[in-house]
Design a protein around this motif. Structure first.
Motif, PDB file in Angstrom:
ATOM      1  N   UNK A 643     -22.498 -10.804 -25.302  1.00 52.17           N
ATOM      2  CA  UNK A 643     -23.808 -11.867 -25.240  1.00 52.17           C
ATOM      3  C   UNK A 643     -23.470 -12.864 -24.313  1.00 52.17           C
ATOM      4  N   UNK A 644     -24.620 -13.574 -23.970  1.00 52.65           N
ATOM      5  CA  UNK A 644     -24.500 -14.789 -23.075  1.00 52.65           C
ATOM      6  C   UNK A 644     -24.988 -15.923 -23.840  1.00 52.65           C
ATOM      7  N   UNK A 645     -24.200 -16.633 -24.282  1.00 53.38           N
ATOM      8  CA  UNK A 645     -24.730 -17.905 -25.088  1.00 53.38           C
ATOM      9  C   UNK A 645     -24.899 -17.130 -26.343  1.00 53.38           C
ATOM     10  N   UNK A 646     -25.870 -17.580 -27.115  1.00 51.26           N
ATOM     11  CA  UNK A 646     -26.552 -16.908 -28.296  1.00 51.26           C
ATOM     12  C   UNK A 646     -27.211 -15.596 -28.058  1.00 51.26           C
ATOM     13  N   UNK A 647     -27.598 -15.142 -26.975  1.00 55.19           N
ATOM     14  CA  UNK A 647     -28.398 -14.089 -26.707  1.00 55.19           C
ATOM     15  C   UNK A 647     -27.710 -12.719 -26.154  1.00 55.19           C
ATOM     16  N   UNK A 648     -28.344 -11.695 -26.178  1.00 55.52           N
ATOM     17  CA  UNK A 648     -27.972 -10.438 -25.862  1.00 55.52           C
ATOM     18  C   UNK A 648     -27.922 -10.696 -24.268  1.00 55.52           C
ATOM     19  N   UNK A 649     -26.968  -9.758 -23.729  1.00 53.90           N
ATOM     20  CA  UNK A 649     -26.748 -10.031 -22.182  1.00 53.90           C
ATOM     21  C   UNK A 649     -28.333  -9.566 -21.444  1.00 53.90           C
ATOM     22  N   UNK A 650     -28.629  -8.404 -21.763  1.00 54.74           N
ATOM     23  CA  UNK A 650     -30.072  -7.881 -21.313  1.00 54.74           C
ATOM     24  C   UNK A 650     -31.028  -8.597 -21.587  1.00 54.74           C
ATOM     25  N   UNK A 744     -38.674 -12.967 -23.547  1.00 56.19           N
ATOM     26  CA  UNK A 744     -38.556 -14.323 -23.552  1.00 56.19           C
ATOM     27  C   UNK A 744     -37.518 -15.096 -24.496  1.00 56.19           C
ATOM     28  N   UNK A 745     -36.593 -15.833 -23.884  1.00 55.93           N
ATOM     29  CA  UNK A 745     -35.403 -16.456 -24.803  1.00 55.93           C
ATOM     30  C   UNK A 745     -36.319 -17.319 -25.492  1.00 55.93           C
ATOM     31  N   UNK A 746     -35.899 -17.957 -26.711  1.00 53.00           N
ATOM     32  CA  UNK A 746     -36.304 -18.983 -27.557  1.00 53.00           C
ATOM     33  C   UNK A 746     -35.845 -20.090 -27.117  1.00 53.00           C
ATOM     34  N   UNK A 747     -36.000 -20.690 -26.014  1.00 55.79           N
ATOM     35  CA  UNK A 747     -35.460 -21.924 -25.514  1.00 55.79           C
ATOM     36  C   UNK A 747     -36.646 -22.905 -25.069  1.00 55.79           C
ATOM     37  N   UNK A 748     -36.287 -24.218 -25.246  1.00 58.39           N
ATOM     38  CA  UNK A 748     -37.398 -25.083 -24.999  1.00 58.39           C
ATOM     39  C   UNK A 748     -37.784 -25.332 -23.442  1.00 58.39           C
ATOM     40  N   UNK A 749     -39.064 -25.550 -23.179  1.00 61.46           N
ATOM     41  CA  UNK A 749     -39.439 -25.293 -21.868  1.00 61.46           C
ATOM     42  C   UNK A 749     -38.768 -26.634 -21.168  1.00 61.46           C
ATOM     43  N   UNK A 750     -38.431 -27.582 -21.690  1.00 55.75           N
ATOM     44  CA  UNK A 750     -37.873 -28.662 -20.900  1.00 55.75           C
ATOM     45  C   UNK A 750     -36.512 -28.483 -20.626  1.00 55.75           C
ATOM     46  N   UNK A 751     -35.726 -27.333 -20.903  1.00 60.30           N
ATOM     47  CA  UNK A 751     -34.496 -27.305 -21.118  1.00 60.30           C
ATOM     48  C   UNK A 751     -34.095 -27.209 -19.560  1.00 60.30           C
ATOM     49  N   UNK A 752     -33.030 -28.198 -19.274  1.00 56.88           N
ATOM     50  CA  UNK A 752     -32.614 -28.236 -17.760  1.00 56.88           C
ATOM     51  C   UNK A 752     -31.072 -28.711 -17.858  1.00 56.88           C
TER      52      UNK A 752
END
Length: 821
Positions: A643-650, A744-752
């Protein structure tokens, strides 16, 4: 077989063929269609002779904007008939090239999906300034462009372009339907109540902006980045990216007449015109480059890829607007290529034509509206042939030292103009061409300027030059009137009335259908130049075996699109396979004759160099499927839950690559535009996107990135491995539903994240630098990673470097800015 015979004009300008040229088809010696003709009286030839001359004149009128070659010769605008005087040997050799245009700016380190173009036609080397043949051909045009740049303060247009106080938002009331809510800017000449910026400020700002601009020699008929080809273009500017500067591409076809074999055939007048066209194109593209650098700093409300309008001009095309302000219009060649004709011929002569009108509409950004409601000249265009002396004078240092200084912003306007042609277009018929006529220009009736004792020597010399221009204009205008009257007398005697009057746009190929051609010497068939084919000799099988052996490394099984021959050859060279460009051309033509391996499509036409667009042909290749690379399986075996962080690599790979394409749809997004791309650069941009939108995922290492490409290659979807260093878009997996709804990953749109926030990102740019090749330019290593560093440094230092007191003004929203007019 006897060599074909050509007229002296056709030796230089070639013999055109095709339906629109049937008036000169089959006539031996083969004709260019540019030879001046003298109209015959009944006592000077048979009826067949007279009709033959009339037929050729009709042809010239059709192809030379309403003029015959004889009229252009009388106006002293036809290069090959110009007799040079000793005073015309003065050149700009002593003038230094401006640092903005000097050789280091042309040494662009190309990404791996681009390559230099071979000279072709058995000429060794490439279209690169590192080739002395090319540099020596380019140098006089750079000196000419440098003179214009050194006098940039002469034109208030440039001052307005660079001064943010001269810009204003275009009100919705002036925008056409469908664009009312869009934001567009217009700039105007500085209002008198605003303090004029100093010459030093203009030059300083231009120099700072130019640090992000480089130049490149490319093709004007095919896009080396995609499978697209076009009719012809003299230049194209690539906008700056995180991995490159703004790049102003100049067509090598403009340089073609200035190197062998053509350079030994052209006259000094022709050479001066070629150099003028190159200089004008460089300045045109440099103008686009300046805006590309200005946009993120001073015009942040303007949408990406949009350009501003200037005053009442109906189109937003800064290069054309600059040409109109500096040169008084745009240039049109006498030998403008049509259809599938040859590219790279000398111009023969140049018309000055209107910059903003219906025929020019496609030169602007098609996404921006035309503001034509109150623009009265939109439905007509005028062409004025320009005297050879104009182009000769531009190469005289005295012209720049005295005349430009005295004449000011109109000094470089093409002219003097005497007679021109005017075409009208019917707006109710979708712009259909309706009629045309010959028109006078006021410049052919100007009186001499009086020289006074109060003038300096340089001012007096400038007046002498101006008076010479005015007298020449009067002289050739009177000569043309006399020629026209003689033609009318001839036509009345032969046809019983004036066959044409001055000029009739209804002339067409139907005028050439008469069979009364007793005076014409016909060849057995229409002559067509043979295709350049150096042959491959006994090496065909050897090259074929090399390609089959390296089939996977060169990704030949996925060559489903047209690729330029020089680009595939570059991929081959990266495997250290020594195949010369002329062998490669001979091999490809042999493939076509045999109907195996590759299909080809030729862009351009002989006798000048051409480009072959090639695509894989199923016949002749092995039918077995190549073995899988095993990268994804190896990763799964060693890291089954990677994984990369909490998400699968692909999913992280999908998300990062999608954001790259979404941020710049014109470059990467479906439908397919760019197919091959530098893998290191693409991974770098993917990691930048992840850092911006999903920093918790970390960065994709090269082995992880490659494993994800392999995942899709196994399924023949979305992504494939291209040749070494290349990622290739598959032709499959890009349907609308898939493109519109990626994983699409479940990440906030403002994430930076900010620089240095996470050690995971440390060294990202160093890693990018390690993945690309650097070039040493005068002791300085330049890589595409340097572009990233320079770009960020410019962003931070830009406002500190600009010393003019307008910096706080830029921080205000548009509706609160003090406007300049």
């Amino acid at each position: 077989m006897a060599a074909p015979k050509f007229t002296p004009f056709a030796e230089v300008y070639s013999h055109p063929h095709g339906g629109v040229h049937k008036a000169i088809a089959g006539i031996v010696p083969y004709k260019s269609g540019l030879t001046p003709l003298r109209f015959l009286f009944p006592t000077e030839g048979t009826a067949a002779d007279i009709r033959h001359v009339q037929r050729l004149a009709d042809y010239q009128i059709l192809h030379l904007k309403g003029f015959t070659a004889d009229q252009l010769c009388i106006l002293e605008t036809l290069a090959i008939t110009h007799e040079a005087s000793p005073s015309e040997n003065i050149t700009l050799n002593c003038v230094p090239i401006h640092p903005i245009f000097d050789k280091p700016r042309w040494l662009v380190p190309l990404p791996k999906h681009l390559a230099q173009y071979p000279l072709g036609l058995d000429r060794p080397g490439y279209w690169s300034v590192e080739n002395d043949l090319v540099w020596n051909a380019l140098k006089p045009a750079l000196q000419l462009a440098s003179q214009a740049l050194d006098n940039i303060h002469t034109w208030l247009w440039f001052e307005a372009l660079l001064d943010p106080r001269c810009y204003d938002q275009i009100p919705a009331s002036e925008l056409p339907a469908g664009h009312k809510t869009a934001y567009f800017e217009r700039f105007k000449l500085r209002s008198p109540h605003l303090t004029a910026p100093s010459r030093g400020y203009i030059l300083q700002k231009m120099t700072i902006l130019s640090q992000g601009i480089q130049f490149n020699i490319a093709s004007g008929v095919e896009d080396g980045r995609t499978e697209h080809t076009w009719g012809a273009t003299d230049g194209l500017t690539d906008e700056r990216q995180v991995w490159q500067h703004t790049i102003c591409n100049i067509s090598y076809q403009l340089l073609e007449p200035l190197i062998p074999p053509m350079n030994g055939k052209i006259t000094p007048a022709e050479r001066a015109m070629c150099q003028f066209q190159i200089a004008m194109t460089i300045l045109h593209e440099f103008t686009h480059g300046l805006w590309d650098q200005l946009l993120p700093h001073e015009h942040k409300f303007v949408q990406h890829q949009m350009e501003p309008y200037f005053e009442d001009e109906p189109m937003s095309e800064l290069g054309v607007s600059m040409e109109n302000a500096v040169f008084g219009g745009t240039d049109t060649r006498f030998t403008k290529p049509t259809g599938k004709g040859p590219r790279g011929l000398p111009p023969a002569g140049i018309f000055c034509s209107d910059a903003f009108c219906w025929p020019m509409r496609r030169s602007a950004n098609m996404d921006q509206p035309y503001l034509v409601e109150n623009y009265n000249s939109w439905w007509e265009i005028k062409y004025f042939p320009i005297p050879i002396t104009y182009f000769i004078n531009l190469h005289n240092p005295f012209f720049w030292r005295a005349y430009v200084k005295a004449k000011g912003s109109e000094a470089l306007h093409m002219g003097p103009k005497t007679f021109g042609s005017r075409y009208m277009f019917d707006q109710d018929e979708g712009g259909m061409e309706r009629y045309g006529d010959l028109i006078y220009h006021p410049e052919c009736n100007q009186e001499d300027v009086i020289i006074s004792n109060s003038m300096t020597i340089e001012e007096q010399n400038a007046v002498v030059l101006e008076n010479t221009r005015r007298r020449d204009a009067k002289r050739v205008a009177n000569a043309l009137v006399g020629n026209h009257e003689e033609r009318q007398r001839s036509e009345k005697l032969v046809f019983g009335s004036e066959h044409h009057g001055l000029f009739n746009i209804s002339d067409s190929d139907s005028d050439f259908d008469s069979n009364d051609d007793a005076a014409m010497s016909h060849a057995p068939s229409t002559y067509k130049y043979p295709r350049y084919d150096p042959g491959i000799g006994p090496f065909y099988d050897q090259v074929r075996e090399l390609l089959i052996y390296h089939r996977q490394e060169l990704a030949l099984d996925s060559l489903y699109f047209d690729i330029a021959e020089h680009m595939l050859l570059e991929y081959i060279h990266r495997l250290d396979l020594d195949i010369k460009p002329e062998w490669w051309r001979g091999f490809l033509l042999a493939c076509e004759r045999r109907g195996k391996l590759f299909k080809i499509r030729e862009v351009g036409a002989p006798p000048t160099s051409t480009t072959l667009m090639i695509k894989r042909y199923d016949i002749g290749w092995p039918t077995d499927r190549l073995p899988p690379r095993g990268l994804w399986e190896t990763l799964q075996a060693s890291h089954p839950d990677h994984t990369k962080g909490p998400y699968p690599l692909i999913e992280v790979f999908d998300y990062g690559t999608y954001k790259v394409m979404d941020d710049d749809k014109s470059m990467f997004g479906p439908p397919i535009n760019r197919i091959d791309f530098d893998k290191s650069s693409f991974r770098f941009m993917t990691n930048r996107a992840l850092k911006k939108y999903a920093p918790e995922c970390g960065r994709l290492e090269e082995w992880e990135f490659d494993a994800c490409i392999d995942f899709y290659e196994l399924r023949d979807q979305k992504w494939l491995f291209g040749p070494p260093g290349i990622i290739r878009k598959s032709e499959n997996g890009w349907d609308d539903s898939d493109a519109g709804s990626p994983v699409l990953l479940d990440v906030p749109s403002s994430s930076s994240s900010s620089e240095g926030e996470d050690d995971t990102w440390k060294g990202e740019e160093d890693d990018f630098r390690d993945g690309v090749e650097g070039k040493v330019h005068q002791g300085r290593v330049t890589t595409r990673a340097d572009y990233v560093q320079v770009g960020s440094r410019q962003e931070a230092e830009y406002m500190e470097q600009i010393t003019h007191p307008v910096t706080a003004y830029l921080d205000l929203p548009p509706d609160q800015r003090l406007r300049g007019g």
